[in-house]
Design a protein around this motif. Structure first.
Motif, mmCIF file in Angstrom:
data_model
loop_
_atom_site.group_PDB
_atom_site.id
_atom_site.type_symbol
_atom_site.label_atom_id
_atom_site.label_comp_id
_atom_site.label_asym_id
_atom_site.label_seq_id
_atom_site.Cartn_x
_atom_site.Cartn_y
_atom_site.Cartn_z
ATOM 1 N N VAL A 277 -83.769 12.008 -35.840
ATOM 2 C CA VAL A 277 -84.867 10.723 -35.909
ATOM 3 C C VAL A 277 -85.134 9.589 -36.434
ATOM 4 C CG1 VAL A 277 -85.879 12.984 -34.252
ATOM 5 C CG2 VAL A 277 -86.486 12.236 -36.979
ATOM 6 N N PRO A 278 -85.377 8.182 -36.250
ATOM 7 C CA PRO A 278 -86.393 7.776 -37.053
ATOM 8 C C PRO A 278 -86.056 7.406 -37.711
ATOM 9 C CG PRO A 278 -86.947 6.761 -34.866
ATOM 10 C CD PRO A 278 -85.501 8.270 -34.804
ATOM 11 N N LEU A 279 -87.061 7.026 -38.823
ATOM 12 C CA LEU A 279 -88.357 6.396 -39.797
ATOM 13 C C LEU A 279 -89.414 5.506 -39.291
ATOM 14 C CD1 LEU A 279 -86.463 6.475 -43.318
ATOM 15 C CD2 LEU A 279 -87.705 8.322 -42.349
ATOM 16 N N GLN A 280 -90.298 6.025 -39.522
ATOM 17 C CA GLN A 280 -91.790 5.470 -38.738
ATOM 18 C C GLN A 280 -91.681 3.586 -39.559
ATOM 19 O OE1 GLN A 280 -93.900 5.975 -36.605
ATOM 20 N NE2 GLN A 280 -95.261 4.211 -36.880
ATOM 21 N N SER A 281 -91.235 3.712 -40.870
ATOM 22 C CA SER A 281 -91.080 2.509 -41.617
ATOM 23 C C SER A 281 -89.701 2.402 -42.139
ATOM 24 C CB SER A 281 -92.390 2.234 -42.142
ATOM 25 O OG SER A 281 -92.542 2.984 -43.173
ATOM 26 N N ASP A 282 -89.884 1.014 -42.717
ATOM 27 C CA ASP A 282 -87.942 0.958 -43.783
ATOM 28 C C ASP A 282 -88.158 1.761 -44.693
ATOM 29 O OD1 ASP A 282 -85.637 -1.378 -44.038
ATOM 30 O OD2 ASP A 282 -87.569 -1.613 -45.709
ATOM 31 N N ALA A 283 -86.864 1.871 -44.867
ATOM 32 C CA ALA A 283 -86.624 2.586 -46.412
ATOM 33 C C ALA A 283 -86.786 2.012 -47.462
ATOM 34 C CB ALA A 283 -85.321 3.714 -45.909
ATOM 35 N N SER A 284 -86.952 0.701 -47.623
ATOM 36 C CA SER A 284 -86.820 -0.607 -48.650
ATOM 37 C C SER A 284 -87.564 -0.025 -49.207
ATOM 38 C CB SER A 284 -86.109 -0.986 -48.141
ATOM 39 O OG SER A 284 -84.625 -1.295 -48.271
ATOM 40 N N ALA A 285 -88.702 0.087 -48.265
ATOM 41 C CA ALA A 285 -90.613 0.009 -48.927
ATOM 42 C C ALA A 285 -90.875 1.439 -49.084
ATOM 43 C CB ALA A 285 -90.940 -0.384 -48.082
ATOM 44 N N SER A 286 -90.519 2.361 -48.491
ATOM 45 C CA SER A 286 -90.134 3.796 -49.784
ATOM 46 C C SER A 286 -90.124 4.096 -50.422
ATOM 47 C CB SER A 286 -89.875 4.724 -48.125
ATOM 48 O OG SER A 286 -90.738 4.526 -47.327
ATOM 49 N N ALA A 287 -88.449 3.251 -50.767
ATOM 50 C CA ALA A 287 -87.881 3.019 -51.804
ATOM 51 C C ALA A 287 -88.418 2.587 -52.981
ATOM 52 C CB ALA A 287 -86.359 2.653 -51.522
ATOM 53 N N HIS A 288 -89.186 1.905 -52.289
ATOM 54 C CA HIS A 288 -89.490 0.462 -53.669
ATOM 55 C C HIS A 288 -91.472 0.985 -54.303
ATOM 56 C CE1 HIS A 288 -86.884 -2.685 -54.151
ATOM 57 N NE2 HIS A 288 -87.137 -2.452 -52.758
ATOM 58 N N ALA A 289 -92.132 2.218 -53.539
ATOM 59 C CA ALA A 289 -93.084 2.132 -53.685
ATOM 60 C C ALA A 289 -93.074 3.914 -54.467
ATOM 61 C CB ALA A 289 -93.400 3.126 -52.269
ATOM 62 N N LEU A 290 -91.946 4.480 -54.510
ATOM 63 C CA LEU A 290 -91.153 5.211 -55.042
ATOM 64 C C LEU A 290 -90.660 5.498 -56.425
ATOM 65 C CD1 LEU A 290 -91.213 8.569 -54.778
ATOM 66 C CD2 LEU A 290 -89.151 8.299 -53.471
ATOM 67 N N THR A 291 -90.088 4.796 -56.723
ATOM 68 C CA THR A 291 -89.238 4.324 -58.125
ATOM 69 C C THR A 291 -90.092 3.910 -59.155
ATOM 70 O OG1 THR A 291 -87.944 3.482 -56.265
ATOM 71 C CG2 THR A 291 -87.689 2.385 -59.086
ATOM 72 N N PRO A 292 -91.728 3.166 -59.211
ATOM 73 C CA PRO A 292 -93.057 3.179 -59.951
ATOM 74 C C PRO A 292 -93.560 4.519 -60.421
ATOM 75 C CG PRO A 292 -93.208 1.926 -58.041
ATOM 76 C CD PRO A 292 -91.705 2.168 -58.012
ATOM 77 N N ARG A 293 -93.464 5.307 -58.465
ATOM 78 C CA ARG A 293 -94.284 6.353 -58.846
ATOM 79 C C ARG A 293 -93.303 7.499 -59.351
ATOM 80 N NH1 ARG A 293 -94.588 8.684 -53.294
ATOM 81 N NH2 ARG A 293 -93.781 10.725 -54.074
ATOM 82 N N MET A 294 -92.060 7.586 -59.792
ATOM 83 C CA MET A 294 -91.280 8.826 -60.255
ATOM 84 C C MET A 294 -91.561 7.897 -61.744
ATOM 85 S SD MET A 294 -88.118 9.561 -58.082
ATOM 86 C CE MET A 294 -87.983 7.746 -58.253
ATOM 87 N N ALA B 130 -93.999 6.606 -62.766
ATOM 88 C CA ALA B 130 -95.493 7.258 -64.383
ATOM 89 C C ALA B 130 -95.602 8.602 -64.354
ATOM 90 C CB ALA B 130 -96.404 6.421 -62.577
ATOM 91 N N LEU B 131 -94.092 9.211 -64.054
ATOM 92 C CA LEU B 131 -95.220 10.789 -63.570
ATOM 93 C C LEU B 131 -93.477 11.217 -64.564
ATOM 94 C CD1 LEU B 131 -94.698 11.786 -59.529
ATOM 95 C CD2 LEU B 131 -96.579 12.638 -61.473
ATOM 96 N N TRP C 84 -85.702 28.615 -64.403
ATOM 97 C CA TRP C 84 -86.358 27.647 -63.423
ATOM 98 C C TRP C 84 -88.402 27.434 -63.516
ATOM 99 C CZ3 TRP C 84 -83.955 23.401 -62.608
ATOM 100 C CH2 TRP C 84 -82.565 23.584 -62.586
ATOM 101 N N LEU C 85 -88.284 26.435 -63.849
ATOM 102 C CA LEU C 85 -90.450 26.348 -63.982
ATOM 103 C C LEU C 85 -90.514 25.254 -63.308
ATOM 104 C CD1 LEU C 85 -90.318 25.264 -67.852
ATOM 105 C CD2 LEU C 85 -91.510 28.072 -66.196
ATOM 106 N N LEU C 86 -91.368 24.918 -62.331
ATOM 107 C CA LEU C 86 -92.353 23.966 -61.657
ATOM 108 C C LEU C 86 -92.724 22.894 -62.888
ATOM 109 C CD1 LEU C 86 -92.286 22.915 -58.749
ATOM 110 C CD2 LEU C 86 -94.452 24.092 -58.669
ATOM 111 N N VAL C 87 -92.178 22.059 -62.148
ATOM 112 C CA VAL C 87 -93.184 20.447 -63.223
ATOM 113 C C VAL C 87 -94.119 19.675 -62.807
ATOM 114 C CG1 VAL C 87 -92.651 18.785 -64.361
ATOM 115 C CG2 VAL C 87 -91.051 20.347 -64.810
ATOM 116 N N ARG C 88 -94.022 20.080 -61.323
ATOM 117 C CA ARG C 88 -94.596 18.512 -60.721
ATOM 118 C C ARG C 88 -94.291 19.307 -59.036
ATOM 119 N NH1 ARG C 88 -98.349 15.436 -62.527
ATOM 120 N NH2 ARG C 88 -96.425 14.657 -64.551
ATOM 121 N N TRP C 89 -95.586 19.717 -58.097
ATOM 122 C CA TRP C 89 -95.424 19.888 -56.719
ATOM 123 C C TRP C 89 -96.167 18.864 -55.110
ATOM 124 C CZ3 TRP C 89 -91.969 22.424 -54.045
ATOM 125 C CH2 TRP C 89 -92.834 22.860 -52.785
ATOM 126 N N ASN C 90 -95.234 18.582 -54.935
ATOM 127 C CA ASN C 90 -96.169 17.559 -54.004
ATOM 128 C C ASN C 90 -97.380 16.281 -54.181
ATOM 129 O OD1 ASN C 90 -96.756 16.435 -51.038
ATOM 130 N ND2 ASN C 90 -98.982 17.282 -51.717
#
Length: 196
Positions: free
Chosen positions: A24-41, A43-44, A189-195
């Motif tokens: 199935v297709p994405l709701q919005s552009d994958a590039s926008a998701s990538a650009h939002a995800l990179t700074p979040r990663m 920061a974490l 294995w340890l869980l560092v972050r979830w959700n």
């Protein structure tokens, strides 16, 4: 070693529709998701991806992996074993149109039943864990493995890594584009972050 699993972005599918193995297709552009995800990663404190993004071949995962890989000019590794659970005859149907007796039979033996004619949870887990063993156990050189995956893949890997019952982790919340980060320390294995 770090294993970073990221659920794909939101899909353009009506709420309440079963779409496991369906492309199935994405709701919005994958590039926008990538650009939002990179700074979040960043920061974490998520480790930098150097070995390339691993991804399911389904568009909702692969398009985000392509956008992330292009941003940093690294490879992308497509592997069908990372595809979501195959719900067989239930694919593309609204959950509330499926015979309740079939859903109850599935819930009564979530591990082995497959009343939809697709995969059982046990079969799905075997496939996903085979990918994990080859990529994260047998390859001694891997330090940080990054994956764009489906909710089911992330949840069964969480159960496998943490030694938990799969039917428990199937209930864990996991948002679109959520990060699940695991780290192996002294063979455990340890869980560092979830959700995140």
């Amino acid at each position: 070693m770090d294993l970073v699993l990221i659920r794909h972005p939101e899909v353009a599918v009506e709420a309440g529709v079963c779409y496991g193995h369906t492309d199935v297709p994405l709701q919005s552009d994958a590039s926008a998701s990538a650009h939002a995800l990179t700074p979040r990663m960043k920061a974490l404190g998520v480790p930098v991806c150097v070995d390339g993004w691993y991804t399911s071949p389904l568009t909702r995962c692969m398009s985000l992996a392509q956008a992330l890989a292009a941003d940093v000019h690294i490879d992308m590794h497509v592997d069908a074993r990372l595809t979501e659970l195959d719900f067989g005859a239930w694919e593309g149907r609204k959950w509330d149109t499926i015979d309740r007796a079939l859903i109850d039979a599935w819930a009564a033996d979530i591990e082995h039943a497959a009343p939809h004619g697709g995969e059982s949870l046990a079969q799905f887990t075997t496939r996903v864990v085979a990918w994990f063993d080859e990529t994260c156990v047998e390859r001694q050189s891997a330090q940080h493995v990054h994956v764009i995956a489906h909710a089911g893949v992330v949840r069964v890997l969480a159960a496998h890594l943490l030694g938990l019952a799969r039917d428990d982790t199937l209930q864990w919340p996991l948002d679109f584009c959520a990060i699940a980060w695991f780290r192996r320390v002294r063979g455990r294995w340890l869980l560092v972050r979830w959700n995140a």
